[in-house]
Design a protein around this motif. Sequence first.
Motif, PDB file in Angstrom:
ATOM      1  N   GLY A 427      28.708  44.196  44.304  1.00 37.81           N
ATOM      2  CA  GLY A 427      29.045  42.782  44.394  1.00 37.81           C
ATOM      3  C   GLY A 427      30.474  42.497  44.817  1.00 37.81           C
ATOM      4  O   GLY A 427      30.910  41.362  44.781  1.00 37.81           O
ATOM      5  N   LEU A 428      31.206  43.528  45.214  1.00 43.43           N
ATOM      6  CA  LEU A 428      32.587  43.295  45.642  1.00 43.43           C
ATOM      7  C   LEU A 428      32.661  43.157  47.152  1.00 43.43           C
ATOM      8  O   LEU A 428      31.850  43.703  47.887  1.00 43.43           O
ATOM      9  CB  LEU A 428      33.487  44.446  45.193  1.00 43.43           C
ATOM     10  N   ASP A 429      33.676  42.432  47.610  1.00 42.69           N
ATOM     11  CA  ASP A 429      33.832  42.253  49.045  1.00 42.69           C
ATOM     12  C   ASP A 429      34.559  43.459  49.651  1.00 42.69           C
ATOM     13  O   ASP A 429      34.909  44.415  48.963  1.00 42.69           O
ATOM     14  CB  ASP A 429      34.578  40.949  49.342  1.00 42.69           C
ATOM     15  N   VAL A 430      34.777  43.361  50.943  1.00 41.86           N
ATOM     16  CA  VAL A 430      35.319  44.501  51.671  1.00 41.86           C
ATOM     17  C   VAL A 430      36.665  44.961  51.120  1.00 41.86           C
ATOM     18  O   VAL A 430      36.874  46.143  50.846  1.00 41.86           O
ATOM     19  CB  VAL A 430      35.476  44.145  53.173  1.00 41.86           C
ATOM     20  N   SER A 431      37.571  44.008  50.905  1.00 40.26           N
ATOM     21  CA  SER A 431      38.907  44.459  50.511  1.00 40.26           C
ATOM     22  C   SER A 431      38.925  44.918  49.058  1.00 40.26           C
ATOM     23  O   SER A 431      39.633  45.865  48.710  1.00 40.26           O
ATOM     24  CB  SER A 431      39.956  43.375  50.772  1.00 40.26           C
ATOM     25  N   ALA A 432      38.135  44.276  48.185  1.00 36.24           N
ATOM     26  CA  ALA A 432      38.089  44.728  46.788  1.00 36.24           C
ATOM     27  C   ALA A 432      37.434  46.104  46.696  1.00 36.24           C
ATOM     28  O   ALA A 432      37.855  46.956  45.908  1.00 36.24           O
ATOM     29  CB  ALA A 432      37.342  43.718  45.924  1.00 36.24           C
ATOM     30  N   THR A 433      36.406  46.330  47.520  1.00 35.49           N
ATOM     31  CA  THR A 433      35.771  47.642  47.555  1.00 35.49           C
ATOM     32  C   THR A 433      36.763  48.710  48.014  1.00 35.49           C
ATOM     33  O   THR A 433      36.873  49.784  47.398  1.00 35.49           O
ATOM     34  CB  THR A 433      34.555  47.617  48.509  1.00 35.49           C
ATOM     35  N   ALA A 434      37.505  48.379  49.070  1.00 39.13           N
ATOM     36  CA  ALA A 434      38.497  49.332  49.560  1.00 39.13           C
ATOM     37  C   ALA A 434      39.531  49.626  48.483  1.00 39.13           C
ATOM     38  O   ALA A 434      39.978  50.764  48.319  1.00 39.13           O
ATOM     39  CB  ALA A 434      39.189  48.771  50.812  1.00 39.13           C
TER      40      ALA A 434
END
Lengths: 502, 350
Positions: A427-434
């Motif tokens: 459920g995290l977006d691209v930058s939070a996942t990174a």
Amino acid sequence: MTRVLARLSGVVRRFGSVEALAGADLEVLEGEVHAVLGENGAGKTTLLGILGGILRPNEGTVEIDGTPVTLSSPGDAWARGVGLVHQHFMLVPALSVLENLALGRRSTPGRLSRTHAHVRSDASRLMERTGLDVPLDVRVESLSVGQKQRVEILRALLRDPRILVLDEPTAALAPAEVASLFALLRDLAAEGRAVVLVAHKIDEVLAVADRVTVLRRGRTTLTELRASVDATSLVRAIVGGEAADRVSVWSPGQATAPRRARGQEVAALVDARARDASGRVGVDGVSLAVGRGEILGIAGVDGNGQRELALLLAGRLTPDTGSARIPDGVGFIPQDRTLEGLIGEFDLTENVALALHADARFGGRSLLRWRDIRTEADRVRVRFGIVAPGIDTRGGALSGGNQQRLVVGRELLVATDLLVAENPTRGLDVSATAFVHGELRQVTDAVTGPGVVLISSDLDEVLALSDRVLVLSRGRVHEIAEGVRTREGVGALMLGGADAVA
Amino acid sequence: MRWPERVMGGPLAVATGAVLLTAMLGAVLLWAGGYDPLAAARAAALGAFGTRDALLSITLVRSVPLILTGLAIAVAFRAGVWNVGAEGQLYAGAVAAVWVGLEGGSLPALLLVPAVLGAAGVAGALWALAPALMKLRLGVGEVITTLLMNFVAIYLAAYMVHGPLQEPRGVFPQTGPIAEGARLPVLVPGTRLHVGVVLALVAAAGLSWLFRRTRIGFQMRAVGASSDAARIAGRIDTRKVVLIAFLGSGALAGLAGGVQVAGVTYALYEGLSPGWGYTAIAVALLAALNPIGVLATAVLFGALEAGAAAMQRDAGVPAVWAVAAQSLVILAVLALDRVRHRAGSEASGV
């Protein structure tokens, strides 16, 4: 000319002083799969909520079939053929799957048992057609996350919507299930329906969508045909021009992490068995060891003992039989951050105190040293870039990505020996996942660092980050040899064991 | 960690709003019933606060058991334990206090008073232990068990005053007076205000400190806010915390019974409590489970009781109107609190 089924223009929606949508547009065409992308907090869920009749816009218009409408309830939206599948489950835990599916039905006159019989036959047919398989007579509370999501999707499809709106439908699904869901969405679109979905994984969007809309800070920044975008241009639109250069795009399915040296052993399970909350065997004789400075990836479909294995390794559960050797300095990132990772009504300091309050450095046997805890909380806020006015901000007021930064940052404080991460980027977006991936890699850079166990149903994530990979299926682990560490190889093993469980 | 602001911004506003709303509704009701709202309000205000005796001997004396039971509820609810059995725990404490007070006449007051109050606290805690064990061992919901235990305690007290502990002549359904040395000293000479009020203040301050500064207080708040997060993220032994909350809550409610016996009635009889254990729920909720807030709301409800008696005596308004007013306060609190929460969740529900 393709018909426009729904059009949202200039939509503004405020929550108190926060502007979740600041003039967003969305156009939904007949027969298309339309993906909506954006960071956590960009307003995707709010926009879908407005289309689904859950929220009303403060400004802007909603048109369905060319007529301006006011959708004041989900029922209104359903009446116009808009069906919403929520990101968070809207199921009654104490009822069976069948009863939950029947809840979504317009009540037909006659006996309840007849309605149930109808729903059962419809659902069985639908399950056969879609491959979304769930046991109908089991209580929802005993299902895994992935299974609950299947029930949500089934329930929406049973109502035969013209516009099907899905908020992050793939988060809990195995690769093969994602593929069959996408095939289903394509079929639905081919029948002339429209499918709108929020997704985080760019490769998924590129695989399934006809058109893409990107939201950024509550505004629509891009609406393009699939053919005219690629991963790089989408990331750029999602995170904004200058930030894009700092986010290293994690390309799934390609690179697998190189094996690194493995340090001293910090945790071990020997023939451990543990039951789940409903008394069924979750972990069924698992032996494994974790060394310092390595990421041990555990792949598998949800519901194959992931929960119990995570709790065992995190020292939150003791095995029924067998043994577990778990160090003192263990951090745990639970998969459900809102329910288990933090307390919404506690502020940042108190949420950090959850992990620190038992530590002698932050209190004696009975008193807490709040000043020291506040200092730590502020360090976590600054170091992990949590966007919040201060450490007095309530955990529940943070966006999903910031909540996860808080949980990850806090657990890294205590994970001197071992860090257990359970679906840490769901459920995290691209930058939070990174961000999360970067932290997991960084903490294991040194061979003296903690060992990390990454338990994830996201196969790409496991393959990209892990030094070693195990597959957990039906409560048992299987080691993956270096040579067969491919998406297809591991995926087959995941599903081979999962069939009998689902 | 900024309690004052939290209380000022939310619960205090709710409490004030509730009182104002109730005053308006109450006035309309009285007027509709053919009474003069102004005369009634005047009588009630004078009866509750008008004279030194009204304030100290009536309002504050009635507030003491409400403070202690209100704190009992606050402890339990803060930890997510829905103890609605303060009434029974109060009676258990009163029975134990009377028994020690009758039997211990030979002891000096310096020992006997603590023994009486200690016995009351222990009895209240033991009364809460049964529902606690049923919840922790068998998973039985405590709302039902604590409620049912109330009836057991009330009838146990009734049996005691008709049987084993009945006054020596065996005429009245009450116990004989407890020993002089078992009684709480009067705090303000010439009034009925006893040192129990100091005990209540200390208990409130102590609980407030417990919640803010201590590990167990933090654990209780965490378990109450989210048992799952407390267990998973906080590695808190939630069962132990729940047990402590049960026992602490029961002890405070039992203490309320002991203080009432040792400070006011000096004897046990049926109907010792006019339902303080239940009013305490409103007291605690109106104070948003804040121990310091409980002091204010308990005095408010004490004043309502005192005012009701005066209203009946001086303005001819039946006391049931005050009971109705109490209920209105509770309803208004529930409604306003809901409004506040909705506003709050709207603000953060992105």
